[in-house]
Design an enzyme around this catalytic site. Structure first.
Site, mmCIF file in Angstrom:
data_model
loop_
_atom_site.group_PDB
_atom_site.id
_atom_site.type_symbol
_atom_site.label_atom_id
_atom_site.label_comp_id
_atom_site.label_asym_id
_atom_site.label_seq_id
_atom_site.Cartn_x
_atom_site.Cartn_y
_atom_site.Cartn_z
ATOM 1 N N PRO A 1 3.100 -6.128 3.049
ATOM 2 C CG PRO A 1 1.433 -6.854 1.577
ATOM 3 C CD PRO A 1 2.523 -7.353 2.493
ATOM 4 C CB CYS A 2 2.012 -2.182 6.372
ATOM 5 S SG CYS A 2 3.604 -1.411 6.070
#
Length: 164
Positions: free
Chosen positions: A128-129
């Site tokens: 989850p950047c």
């Protein structure tokens, strides 16, 4: 290394899933910055290693799942892999700044390098950047575009209508 890919629909547009030797190694959005060329994705295979990834993504987009449990092959430098592993530790619905992420991986002065590694994340959403923000809380940079980042964060906070 044998690569195959498939394309699935999502509330954020089509997602291209790529596997190398049967292990997920890429999740790319349409128009994503740093998206590899299509010819590097291998043959299209809508079955192969993808049904479980597609199932977990659908559960995430439906609001029924807050984490992913998939084997991943994250090819990058040792620093990039440290950043990507730290991204996986950011809880659903929460955010960290680039500086906080740099400190978490033991490189407190490396917020710019963390940002570059974040931008090269090969498995967006699952790694989850989108949960990394600027030090002032601003939505800085996202390979999938700031509108998608804003929508993903709002969705995870429960501020967005269910999109499926």
């Amino acid at each position: 290394m044998s690569r195959v890919h498939t394309v699935i629909d999502s509330p954020y547009g089509e997602l291209t899933l790529v596997a190398a030797d049967g292990v997920l190694c890429g999740l790319y959005m349409t128009g994503q910055r740093h998206r590899p060329p299509e010819e590097s994705f291998g043959e299209r295979d809508d079955e192969g290693p993808f049904p479980e990834a597609a199932r977990q993504l659908a559960a995430y987009f439906e609001g029924g799942s807050t984490r992913f449990d998939l084997p991943l092959r994250l090819d990058g430098t040792p620093f990039q892999r440290r950043v990507w592993e730290a991204l996986r530790q950011i809880p659903y619905g929460q955010t960290l700044s680039y500086g906080e992420l740099a400190a978490r991986i033991g490189s407190p002065g490396a917020s710019r390098a963390v940002g570059l590694a974040n931008g090269k994340n090969p498995v967006g959403i699952i790694v989850p950047c989108h949960r990394v923000i600027g030090s002032t809380g601003s939505l800085t940079g996202y390979g999938g575009g700031l509108d998608r980042k804003r929508r993903l964060l709002a969705f995870e906070r429960g501020d967005d209508q269910r999109l499926f």
